[in-house]
Design an enzyme around this catalytic site. Sequence first.
Site, PDB file in Angstrom:
ATOM      1  N   GLY A 175       0.812  -1.211   0.000  1.00 39.11           N
ATOM      2  CA  GLY A 175       0.000   0.000   0.000  1.00 39.11           C
ATOM      3  C   GLY A 175       0.842   1.256   0.000  1.00 39.11           C
ATOM      4  N   HIS A 180      -7.011  34.625 -11.306  1.00 33.74           N
ATOM      5  CA  HIS A 180      -6.673  33.247 -11.636  1.00 33.74           C
ATOM      6  C   HIS A 180      -7.528  32.271 -10.809  1.00 33.74           C
ATOM      7  CE1 HIS A 180      -3.711  29.957 -12.639  1.00 33.74           C
ATOM      8  NE2 HIS A 180      -4.252  29.462 -11.535  1.00 33.74           N
ATOM      9  N   GLU A 181      -7.567  32.500  -9.506  1.00 31.08           N
ATOM     10  CA  GLU A 181      -8.311  31.581  -8.644  1.00 31.08           C
ATOM     11  C   GLU A 181      -9.810  31.666  -8.901  1.00 31.08           C
ATOM     12  OE1 GLU A 181      -6.880  29.270  -7.178  1.00 31.08           O
ATOM     13  OE2 GLU A 181      -4.845  30.074  -7.315  1.00 31.08           O
ATOM     14  N   GLY A 184      -0.767   2.897   6.919  1.00 29.27           N
ATOM     15  CA  GLY A 184      -0.895   2.154   8.173  1.00 29.27           C
ATOM     16  C   GLY A 184      -0.359   0.736   8.133  1.00 29.27           C
ATOM     17  N   LYS A 185       0.606   0.465   7.271  1.00 32.35           N
ATOM     18  CA  LYS A 185       1.166  -0.890   7.178  1.00 32.35           C
ATOM     19  C   LYS A 185       1.947  -1.248   8.446  1.00 32.35           C
ATOM     20  CE  LYS A 185       3.282   0.129   3.322  1.00 32.35           C
ATOM     21  NZ  LYS A 185       2.759   1.488   3.108  1.00 32.35           N
ATOM     22  N   THR A 186       2.791  -0.330   8.874  1.00 30.32           N
ATOM     23  CA  THR A 186       3.545  -0.566  10.101  1.00 30.32           C
ATOM     24  C   THR A 186       2.590  -0.726  11.276  1.00 30.32           C
ATOM     25  OG1 THR A 186       5.167   0.936   9.170  1.00 30.32           O
ATOM     26  CG2 THR A 186       5.477   0.287  11.454  1.00 30.32           C
ATOM     27  N   PRO A 240       2.513   4.866   1.017  1.00 28.98           N
ATOM     28  CA  PRO A 240       3.106   5.294   2.284  1.00 28.98           C
ATOM     29  C   PRO A 240       2.059   5.949   3.184  1.00 28.98           C
ATOM     30  CG  PRO A 240       4.446   6.017   0.442  1.00 28.98           C
ATOM     31  CD  PRO A 240       3.200   5.440  -0.141  1.00 28.98           C
ATOM     32  N   GLY A 241       2.130   5.664   4.449  1.00 24.88           N
ATOM     33  CA  GLY A 241       1.236   6.309   5.400  1.00 24.88           C
ATOM     34  C   GLY A 241      -0.143   5.701   5.523  1.00 24.88           C
ATOM     35  N   HIS A 273     -10.761  29.636 -11.876  1.00 31.35           N
ATOM     36  CA  HIS A 273     -11.018  28.222 -11.547  1.00 31.35           C
ATOM     37  C   HIS A 273     -12.414  28.063 -10.946  1.00 31.35           C
ATOM     38  CE1 HIS A 273      -7.030  26.659 -12.191  1.00 31.35           C
ATOM     39  NE2 HIS A 273      -6.458  27.404 -11.261  1.00 31.35           N
TER      40      HIS A 273
END
Length: 634
Positions: free
Chosen positions: A219, A440-441, A224-226, A221-222, A444
């Site tokens: 999966g 610009h914003e 939750g594998k560890t 990174p981050g 969008h």
Amino acid sequence: MQNNNQGKKPENGRSNLPFIIIAVALLLLLIFGSRIMQLFNSVGQEEVTYDTFLTAVEKNDVEQVEIGDTYISYLLRADAQEKVRTIYYTARLPGVELNDVVAALQSNHVEFAGILEDDDTSSLLFSWIILPLIFFVGMMLLMRVIANRSGGGGMGGIGGIGKSKAKVYMEKETGVTFRDVAGQDEAKESLVEIIDFLHNPKKYTAIGAKLPKGALLVGSPGTGKTLLAKAVAGEAHVPFFSISGSDFVEMFVGVGASRVRDLFKEAAKVAPAIIFIDEIDAIGRSRDSRFGGNDEREQTLNQLLAEIDGFDSSKGVVILAATNRPEILDKALLRAGRFDRRIVVDRPNLEGRYQTLLVHTRNIHLAEDVDLRKIAQATAGAVGADLANLVNEAALRAVRMGRQAVNQQDLLTSFETVIAGTEKKGTVLTDIEKRIVAYHEVGHALVAALRKHSQPVSKITIVPHTSGTLGYTMQMPEEEKYLDSKEDLMVQLQMLLGGRAAEQLVFGIQTTGASNDIQRATDLARKMVTQFGMSDQIGLMALSTVSNEYLDNQAYMDCAQTTAAEADAEIRKLLNESYDKAKTLLRDNRALLDEISLYLLQKETITGDELMAYVNADSAEKEKLKGADSTDKE
Ligand code: ADP
Ligand code: ZN
């Protein structure tokens, strides 16, 4: 909008001081070593003239004499009480016999002897034995230091010197349980069996069942594998050994392999136990020449394979390994009886994110107004580690503000911190820059608001953030979406290009601020053409292959060059069309664009509701005008 002049991060290299000291000391020793030896030798030596020697013999001052082929050395009776006795020496005169001298010595009962003169024995000793010895000891020291820097042993038996720099961790009791891991139900289900096995290996071996020796957690990174691996150890109440694959690769040849051996030995001693190898791709990467060979890695990998095959699984040692790049792993690792189980640890969906937030706010005082579901909605794509970070940032902010509990605003603000970096107070934009960013914003946001397929905008800001963004438009999906229609994606393209369209329309210029938008739009268009089969020209043919689903979704073109060129033409067409549409839309609503941009310039941050109020008021006005027109005509 993206700021292109981002500050460079300082390299955080480890301190090289011990190395430098050792190297300098060695060098000094090499250069001055012979001088030092000379100094030693010359302590208490004194050269005298031949006649001084003769006189001393005549006067019977001499206690002891050594006569060589080229020199004569002697001690004086007068020095007998000195601690360090001076050795006097003089060159022997060539062709002069020593008969008289010998006779005198004999009559005075002086001890005398001839000596065999070799080369200078002391310098011989130095250059052939001591120097190599110093060198050897120096090298040994260096090796030790390097080995320790790149991960010495943490538990007894592994490594030796420098335990504090250990990279192998052993926890007797992790204290983490499945309750601490939010979501990930499928992964948990697959791991339940392993826990049961660790609890009671006999139950399985009695039937003759062989349990998998290891499972591979796959999966991003981050995710939750560890944490999951720790939870398995915690649930089973067994010790948890962990090491990271990348720790092995910087070591000297052979060190990694022996460390693997020690790791398994230690684990076997306290079995049942869990061995967790993080980033296993660092050692387990395919031995194909494609990735370049590395002796050390291969040795370590071979040792790992040998250990996995060698240990008796009935003892209850289970190896869990984590990776985000399963596709580069060596096939040998994935063979039956090794890591043949693959457990996918996905990015959390809406419910998963909500659960994760719940887990991490368990011990946090929350104010009444906190709505974690809203936060979960806003954080699509975030992984568990991001959410943990977000909650902590919010708590820190609450403390900074002197409050007793975390409120919704804290969570929302820290969401921006985690996603867009902290608000950058120092950046001062010139007025014209600010105007461009605002337009610009709003470009969008307005495209998004005016196209009904688009997700509603939740916030627009032109407050610069440390991550380098000068402003951004935040969208909040109302519900988790798994499918996007071609229309959805077309609108997304228009919205991405809306920023540049507004700049061009209003100021007639093109700025670097749109580079990130253009990148994202191009990526999306490329996917539409080469993966989603959304181009009439190319049709339903997949032109690229996604090679790494878990890390960055990198795709590689997998087609003839002419087809690739055709695809590029299609992508360009899509982008150009979208850009034109966005520009037309903004031109048709120019008054609205100006109005909202000015408002944004004043307030710096506006909410989606404020934006929609403008848009709705405008369309109501238009309706009224239309109504007036039609009544006129009638
Ligand atoms: P990985 O090993 O996949 O890179 P970690 O297990 O190290 O990720 O996760 C880092 C942190 O993120 C954990 O310590 C935990 O605080 C948080 N976290 C990640 N996933 C979850 C989850 N599913 N539930 C709760 N917390 C999580
Ligand atoms: Zn933009």
